[in-house]
Design an enzyme around this catalytic site. Structure first.
Site, PDB file in Angstrom:
ATOM      1  N   GLU A 199      42.279  40.127  34.432  1.00 29.95           N
ATOM      2  CA  GLU A 199      41.660  38.799  34.228  1.00 29.95           C
ATOM      3  C   GLU A 199      41.362  38.571  32.749  1.00 29.95           C
ATOM      4  O   GLU A 199      40.234  38.243  32.363  1.00 29.95           O
ATOM      5  CB  GLU A 199      40.402  38.637  35.098  1.00 29.95           C
ATOM      6  CG  GLU A 199      40.737  38.657  36.573  1.00 29.95           C
ATOM      7  CD  GLU A 199      39.642  38.111  37.498  1.00 29.95           C
ATOM      8  OE1 GLU A 199      38.525  37.842  37.037  1.00 29.95           O
ATOM      9  OE2 GLU A 199      39.936  37.969  38.703  1.00 29.95           O
ATOM     10  N   GLU A 321      44.123  41.023  43.705  1.00 28.23           N
ATOM     11  CA  GLU A 321      42.763  40.733  44.186  1.00 28.23           C
ATOM     12  C   GLU A 321      42.855  39.508  45.090  1.00 28.23           C
ATOM     13  O   GLU A 321      43.346  38.464  44.672  1.00 28.23           O
ATOM     14  CB  GLU A 321      41.795  40.455  43.033  1.00 28.23           C
ATOM     15  CG  GLU A 321      41.457  41.694  42.242  1.00 28.23           C
ATOM     16  CD  GLU A 321      40.343  41.493  41.211  1.00 28.23           C
ATOM     17  OE1 GLU A 321      39.422  40.682  41.467  1.00 28.23           O
ATOM     18  OE2 GLU A 321      40.409  42.163  40.161  1.00 28.23           O
TER      19      GLU A 321
HETATM   20  O1  AHR Z   1      36.412  41.747  42.737  1.00 30.81           O
HETATM   21  C1  AHR Z   1      35.322  41.305  41.995  1.00 30.81           C
HETATM   22  C2  AHR Z   1      35.734  40.700  40.661  1.00 30.81           C
HETATM   23  O2  AHR Z   1      36.499  39.565  40.888  1.00 30.81           O
HETATM   24  C3  AHR Z   1      36.617  41.550  39.790  1.00 30.81           C
HETATM   25  O3  AHR Z   1      35.900  42.443  39.020  1.00 30.81           O
HETATM   26  C4  AHR Z   1      37.298  40.552  38.923  1.00 30.81           C
HETATM   27  O4  AHR Z   1      38.575  40.971  38.517  1.00 30.81           O
HETATM   28  C5  AHR Z   1      37.332  39.306  39.793  1.00 30.81           C
HETATM   29  O5  AHR Z   1      36.848  38.205  39.111  1.00 30.81           O
END
Ligand code: AHR
Length: 519
Positions: A199, A321
């Site tokens: 990210e 994610e």
């Molecule tokens: O999964 C929680 C958070 O969500 C992670 O640390 C980040 O990559 C995303 O914003």
């Protein structure tokens, strides 16, 4: 008197009409080619994610060798066994946002000498670094998963990243490889997947895509595969539906990358005001399940840009994610992202995994967030207690799709409508495993109506029979608790019949069914 008679007659007519309406269940039709081949459903779509966040690593996985909770070299035995049973193909670590503030040297060497650091993204709690590189790689070996490490671009250097890779994977007589040996690991580990930042448009450095694209090219130059380790580098991809990030990465890096990530979370109604994980009604049921289908759009945005520069589909998409992100459980700190997990989440996972199957030409890895005690978790722990969530059971039922061949499928599903939400009631995927066994997974998001599915299956082996399992419950927010850990769990399904190539199944409301077709 006349008026009373009229009202009685009118009421009876209404009741009869209502009964007729509910007796008339919904119907769907489908066609599957059991001998067809739409490519492999990579087992890596069933990957997981463990971050130094809340009670995921500390408590959830790592309790330390001196804990009264039974453990193997500090890892809780109950959690390790549950993860082994899930055949998890890969595990991503150490973040998340944590990754771009993590310096790997903090987590090696004697535990007493490891520095304590602030976990700046997640509550500013102190991380003792008791769980570091050796512990994570040991966990992967205990559960039989491939390692997927996320490197630090946001606050690290190319040298720090290349050195970590050498420390982990080099077999020769170098200073870093010898340091690994001194710390107790002779043979190098295999690290098949390595993320170049996380990210970086947000917590990983708030970068513009143009800037990150250049950094990716720079860092990737120094990330080498040593000693027979074959490592896929993963570039940081977009935030949800942001199409511009992918456009810039396609233009500026293009085929210089092998894989790029994509993060899409289901959040409702907004990031500032998230709905709770349980105690909801049909509005939130319909909203979450329809919002989760926007994964299709998120993947489509990346595919469109990649198809421009890579028509032969060499660059993969790793959705590393995803999942439902709710308000934290009352009484727990907001930064810990601890949430319950209900039947709704199992349906969300079923639909999402079906989307990944459909896009298997490019989507070859995915990591649901996160594995224990955080967001859409597989496992929740409390002290020495552990429970398996409905999402865990869904992943366990879907093991049959790991590395199987996706089958061509056409579906005509009725719609589920609620307020201004509308979506297909059924989502279906079919695969054939290496033994020739066909599996059809079906979710029905309609909260009240069963769906009669008639499915023509061509090319089935002679003498095939159908058996199945179902995950369902009475309540929309049915979930498991430490007092009732088996409230939601799969059971045998007897609602299907097979006559030649005609499969018929009654898919209960709010359920996921997995059918097995084999002689
Ligand atoms: O999964 C929680 C958070 O969500 C992670 O640390 C980040 O990559 C995303 O914003």
């Amino acid at each position: 008197m006349g008026d009373l008679l009229f009202r009685l007659l009118a009421t009876s007519c209404l009741l009869i009409a209502a009964n007729l309406a509910s007796a008339e269940s919904l119907s769907a039709s489908a066609k599957v080619d059991a001998a067809g081949d739409e490519g492999r459903i990579s087992r890596h779509l069933y990957g997981h994610f463990a971050e130094h966040l809340g009670r995921c690593i500390y408590d959830g996985i790592w309790v330390g060798q001196d804990s009264s909770i039974p453990n193997t070299r500090g890892m809780r035995n109950d959690v390790v066994q549950a993860l082994k049973d899930l055949s998890i193909p890969n595990l991503r670590w150490p973040g998340g946002c944590f990754a771009d503030d993590y310096h790997w040297r903090d987590g090696i060497g004697p535990k007493g000498e490891r520095p304590k650091r602030i976990n700046m993204h997640w509550g500013q709690v102190i991380d003792t670094n008791a769980f570091g590189t050796h512990e994570f790689m040991d966990l992967c070996e205990q559960i039989g998963a491939d390692a997927y490490l996320a490197g630090n671009v946001g606050s690290g250097t190319p040298q720090e990243m290349r050195d970590w890779i050498e420390y982990l994977t080099f077999d020769g007589d170098s200073e870093l490889a010898n340091e690994r040996r001194k710390n107790g690991r002779d043979k190098p580990w295999k690290v098949p997947f390595f993320g170049v930042g996380n990210e970086n448009w947000g917590c990983g450095g708030n970068m513009r895509p143009e800037f990150y694209a250049d950094l990716y090219r720079q860092y990737a130059t120094f990330c080498r595969s040593w000693s027979g380790n074959r490592m896929t580098l993963v570039a940081c991809g977009p935030n949800g539906l942001d199409a511009n990030w992918s456009k810039v990465m396609a233009d500026r890096v293009g085929r210089g990358m092998r894989a790029m990530s994509l993060h899409y979370y289901t959040v409702y109604p907004s990031w500032r005001d998230k709905t709770p994980a349980t105690g909801f009604g049909e509005d939130e049921w319909a909203a979450i399940l329809s919002e989760s289908l926007r994964m299709e759009e998120a993947i489509g945005n990346v595919e469109k840009e990649f198809d421009r520069v890579d028509p032969n589909k060499r660059i993969d998409i790793y959705v590393d994610e995803w999942g439902a992100w709710y308000a934290g459980e009352p009484g727990t700190p907001g930064y810990a992202l601890y949430q319950q997990n209900s039947l709704r989440d199992a349906l969300l996972a079923a639909q999402t995994l079906h989307i990944f199957h459909e896009h298997n030409e490019r989507v070859t890895m995915a990591n649901i967030a996160q594995v224990v005690n955080v967001l859409q978790a597989m496992i929740l722990t409390e002290g020495d207690k552990m429970l398996l969530t409905p999402s865990y059971h869904l992943f366990e039922m879907y093991k049959v799709h790991h590395d199987a061949t996706r089958l061509p499928l056409q579906l005509d599903s009725p719609e589920y409508e609620h307020g201004d939400r509308e979506m297909p009631a059924l989502s279906v995927s079919a695969s054939r495993d290496s033994e020739g066994v066909v599996h059809v997974s079906i979710s029905n998001v309609h909260p009240r109506e069963a769906v009669e599915l008639e499915c023509e299956i061509e090319g089935l082996a002679d003498g095939a029979k159908v058996t199945g399992r179902v995950l369902t419950a009475e309540e929309l927010d049915a979930h498991n608790t430490f007092d009732e850990p088996e409230n939601v769990k799969p059971s045998a399904f007897d609602g299907a019949s097979l006559d030649g190539d005609e499969l018929k199944a009654t898919i209960p409301p709010r359920s996921v069914v997995v059918l097995r077709l084999a002689p």
